[in-house]
Design a protein around this motif. Structure first.
Motif, mmCIF file in Angstrom:
data_model
loop_
_atom_site.group_PDB
_atom_site.id
_atom_site.type_symbol
_atom_site.label_atom_id
_atom_site.label_comp_id
_atom_site.label_asym_id
_atom_site.label_seq_id
_atom_site.Cartn_x
_atom_site.Cartn_y
_atom_site.Cartn_z
ATOM 1 N N ASP A 8 -6.227 -2.875 14.727
ATOM 2 C CA ASP A 8 -6.259 -1.311 14.671
ATOM 3 C C ASP A 8 -5.442 -0.809 13.553
ATOM 4 O OD1 ASP A 8 -5.316 1.346 15.161
ATOM 5 O OD2 ASP A 8 -5.140 1.027 17.602
ATOM 6 N N ASN A 9 -6.251 -0.224 12.739
ATOM 7 C CA ASN A 9 -5.769 -0.112 11.264
ATOM 8 C C ASN A 9 -4.428 0.832 11.423
ATOM 9 O OD1 ASN A 9 -5.822 0.044 8.383
ATOM 10 N ND2 ASN A 9 -6.357 2.231 8.798
ATOM 11 N N SER A 10 -4.446 2.134 12.007
ATOM 12 C CA SER A 10 -3.722 3.138 12.112
ATOM 13 C C SER A 10 -2.246 2.381 12.605
ATOM 14 C CB SER A 10 -4.038 4.292 12.768
ATOM 15 O OG SER A 10 -5.305 4.907 12.257
ATOM 16 N N ASN A 11 -2.424 1.906 13.910
ATOM 17 C CA ASN A 11 -1.494 1.317 14.414
ATOM 18 C C ASN A 11 -0.636 0.209 13.700
ATOM 19 O OD1 ASN A 11 -0.917 -0.631 17.438
ATOM 20 N ND2 ASN A 11 -0.132 1.401 17.147
ATOM 21 N N ILE A 12 -1.058 -0.385 12.812
ATOM 22 C CA ILE A 12 -0.638 -1.532 12.060
ATOM 23 C C ILE A 12 0.103 -1.054 10.731
ATOM 24 C CG2 ILE A 12 -2.850 -2.525 10.686
ATOM 25 C CD1 ILE A 12 0.120 -4.761 11.874
ATOM 26 N N TRP A 13 -0.730 -0.084 10.289
ATOM 27 C CA TRP A 13 -0.109 0.492 9.130
ATOM 28 C C TRP A 13 0.962 1.470 9.188
ATOM 29 C CZ3 TRP A 13 -0.897 5.881 7.276
ATOM 30 C CH2 TRP A 13 -0.382 5.955 5.905
ATOM 31 N N ILE A 14 0.798 2.488 10.167
ATOM 32 C CA ILE A 14 1.771 3.499 10.734
ATOM 33 C C ILE A 14 3.149 2.701 10.981
ATOM 34 C CG2 ILE A 14 2.482 5.377 11.970
ATOM 35 C CD1 ILE A 14 -0.312 6.373 11.826
ATOM 36 N N GLU A 15 3.038 1.836 11.948
ATOM 37 C CA GLU A 15 4.292 1.111 12.155
ATOM 38 C C GLU A 15 4.912 0.129 11.521
ATOM 39 O OE1 GLU A 15 5.589 2.216 15.099
ATOM 40 O OE2 GLU A 15 3.883 3.585 15.371
ATOM 41 N N LEU A 17 4.755 1.194 8.412
ATOM 42 C CA LEU A 17 5.780 2.021 7.512
ATOM 43 C C LEU A 17 7.229 2.340 8.056
ATOM 44 C CD1 LEU A 17 3.039 4.701 6.606
ATOM 45 C CD2 LEU A 17 3.763 2.976 5.159
ATOM 46 N N HIS A 18 7.308 2.570 9.605
ATOM 47 C CA HIS A 18 8.462 2.368 10.082
ATOM 48 C C HIS A 18 9.265 1.213 10.007
ATOM 49 C CE1 HIS A 18 6.086 5.437 13.036
ATOM 50 N NE2 HIS A 18 6.573 6.156 11.920
ATOM 51 N N VAL A 19 8.713 0.089 10.212
ATOM 52 C CA VAL A 19 9.566 -1.202 9.735
ATOM 53 C C VAL A 19 9.999 -1.279 8.482
ATOM 54 C CG1 VAL A 19 9.379 -3.734 9.659
ATOM 55 C CG2 VAL A 19 8.339 -2.370 11.718
ATOM 56 N N ALA A 20 9.074 -0.795 7.410
ATOM 57 C CA ALA A 20 9.494 -1.016 5.952
ATOM 58 C C ALA A 20 10.755 0.254 5.729
ATOM 59 C CB ALA A 20 8.254 -0.550 5.325
ATOM 60 N N ALA A 21 10.820 1.229 6.288
ATOM 61 C CA ALA A 21 11.708 2.279 6.390
ATOM 62 C C ALA A 21 13.024 1.688 6.822
ATOM 63 C CB ALA A 21 11.508 3.430 7.104
ATOM 64 N N TYR A 22 12.992 1.023 8.114
ATOM 65 C CA TYR A 22 14.420 0.256 8.390
ATOM 66 C C TYR A 22 14.804 -0.743 7.404
ATOM 67 C CZ TYR A 22 17.020 -3.122 10.962
ATOM 68 O OH TYR A 22 17.950 -3.974 11.233
ATOM 69 N N VAL A 30 14.600 0.544 13.836
ATOM 70 C CA VAL A 30 13.074 0.644 13.961
ATOM 71 C C VAL A 30 12.854 2.101 15.042
ATOM 72 C CG1 VAL A 30 10.836 -0.143 14.354
ATOM 73 C CG2 VAL A 30 12.334 -1.489 13.276
ATOM 74 N N TRP A 31 13.566 1.964 15.946
ATOM 75 C CA TRP A 31 13.377 3.244 16.888
ATOM 76 C C TRP A 31 13.641 4.528 16.325
ATOM 77 C CZ3 TRP A 31 9.820 2.144 20.249
ATOM 78 C CH2 TRP A 31 9.523 0.860 20.761
ATOM 79 N N THR A 32 14.509 4.746 15.603
ATOM 80 C CA THR A 32 14.864 5.869 14.888
ATOM 81 C C THR A 32 13.939 6.192 13.940
ATOM 82 O OG1 THR A 32 17.313 5.512 15.024
ATOM 83 C CG2 THR A 32 16.635 7.105 13.752
ATOM 84 N N ALA A 33 13.426 5.146 13.287
ATOM 85 C CA ALA A 33 12.329 5.377 12.342
ATOM 86 C C ALA A 33 10.893 5.788 13.071
ATOM 87 C CB ALA A 33 11.881 4.148 11.427
ATOM 88 N N VAL A 34 10.750 5.299 14.118
ATOM 89 C CA VAL A 34 9.529 5.725 15.020
ATOM 90 C C VAL A 34 9.779 7.392 15.586
ATOM 91 C CG1 VAL A 34 8.096 5.243 17.278
ATOM 92 C CG2 VAL A 34 8.765 3.372 15.613
ATOM 93 N N LYS A 35 11.087 7.311 16.160
ATOM 94 C CA LYS A 35 11.159 8.707 16.841
ATOM 95 C C LYS A 35 11.120 9.748 16.068
ATOM 96 C CE LYS A 35 13.486 6.708 20.645
ATOM 97 N NZ LYS A 35 15.114 6.422 21.186
ATOM 98 N N ARG A 36 11.614 9.701 14.863
ATOM 99 C CA ARG A 36 11.919 10.521 13.745
ATOM 100 C C ARG A 36 10.679 10.673 12.613
ATOM 101 N NH1 ARG A 36 18.253 10.394 12.730
ATOM 102 N NH2 ARG A 36 18.946 11.109 14.873
ATOM 103 N N ASN A 37 9.808 9.712 12.860
ATOM 104 C CA ASN A 37 8.709 9.683 11.976
ATOM 105 C C ASN A 37 9.068 9.320 10.574
ATOM 106 O OD1 ASN A 37 5.770 9.064 11.295
ATOM 107 N ND2 ASN A 37 5.542 11.225 10.943
ATOM 108 N N ILE A 38 10.251 8.346 10.390
ATOM 109 C CA ILE A 38 10.670 8.236 8.789
ATOM 110 C C ILE A 38 9.902 6.817 8.432
ATOM 111 C CG2 ILE A 38 12.727 7.175 7.734
ATOM 112 C CD1 ILE A 38 14.465 8.650 10.007
ATOM 113 N N CYS A 39 9.094 7.001 7.347
ATOM 114 C CA CYS A 39 8.240 6.085 6.689
ATOM 115 C C CYS A 39 8.607 5.611 5.384
ATOM 116 C CB CYS A 39 6.837 6.826 6.866
ATOM 117 S SG CYS A 39 6.140 7.040 8.435
ATOM 118 N N ASP A 40 8.513 4.470 4.966
ATOM 119 C CA ASP A 40 8.453 3.936 3.573
ATOM 120 C C ASP A 40 7.184 3.896 3.079
ATOM 121 O OD1 ASP A 40 8.849 2.785 1.223
ATOM 122 O OD2 ASP A 40 10.156 1.030 1.783
#
Length: 179
Positions: A8-15, A17-22, A30-40
């Motif tokens: 699932d391209n969007s799933n792997i990529w978007i999530e 970006l959240h892991v990379a932000a953390y 990571v959960w803050t990145a997900v909830k606030r849509n913080i992406c690297d």
């Protein structure tokens, strides 16, 4: 043993970006990145590395399919994925610009392939996705004694981790999977 790989391209990529932000210190977890849509957005997924990590050697992969939404015309993402060994399935977004049909097609394709191309007792399925929508399909495949490995970031749905034959955490491979 051959592998059938579904991503699932969007799933792997978007999530990712959240892991990379953390990992880059943009957020405390990571959960803050997900909830606030913080992406690297400096993190870029390398499809060849993902294919090798999740699927194994090309000779061991019976089928690899990447599912996602239709990109802009100047986006080379899908061309790159095809060059790296993936069959690419794309869908248009709906009128509200939301991604639709991806999870459903992954589930339908996994089940269809389990009857049409998978060799029972020899082949396995690998899913690269993280939400619980896939749990019923995995349960059905496992009921037929088909091993289903899930490869995803550590914040995947608990139910998905629990139902998988094996869950492989990607978090420690963030740098390895980038280009």
């Amino acid at each position: 043993m051959a592998n059938l790989l579904y991503v699932d391209n969007s799933n792997i990529w978007i999530e990712g970006l959240h892991v990379a932000a953390y990992k880059s210190g943009m957020t405390q977890d990571v959960w803050t990145a997900v909830k606030r849509n913080i992406c690297d957005y400096n993190w870029k997924l390398d499809f060849g590395k993902l294919f090798a990590f999740a699927g194994g050697d090309k000779s061991e992969v019976k089928k690899a399919t990447l599912f996602g939404s239709r990109p802009p015309k100047n986006d080379s993402l899908w061309v790159m994925a095809k060059k790296r060994g993936f069959e690419v399935v794309v869908y248009d977004r709906n009128v509200a610009n939301h991604e639709k049909k991806i999870d459903t097609d992954i589930v339908a394709t996994m089940i269809e392939d389990s009857y049409e191309i998978l060799t029972l007792g020899e082949d396995e399925v690998t899913l690269v996705a993280g939400d619980s929508d896939y749990v019923p399909a995995i349960e059905k495949l496992k009921k037929r004694n088909i091993p289903v490995h899930v490869v995803f970031w550590g914040h995947a749905a608990r139910e998905l981790k629990d139902v998988a034959t094996k869950f492989i955490y990607l978090d420690d491979y963030l740098t390895h999977l980038s280009h």
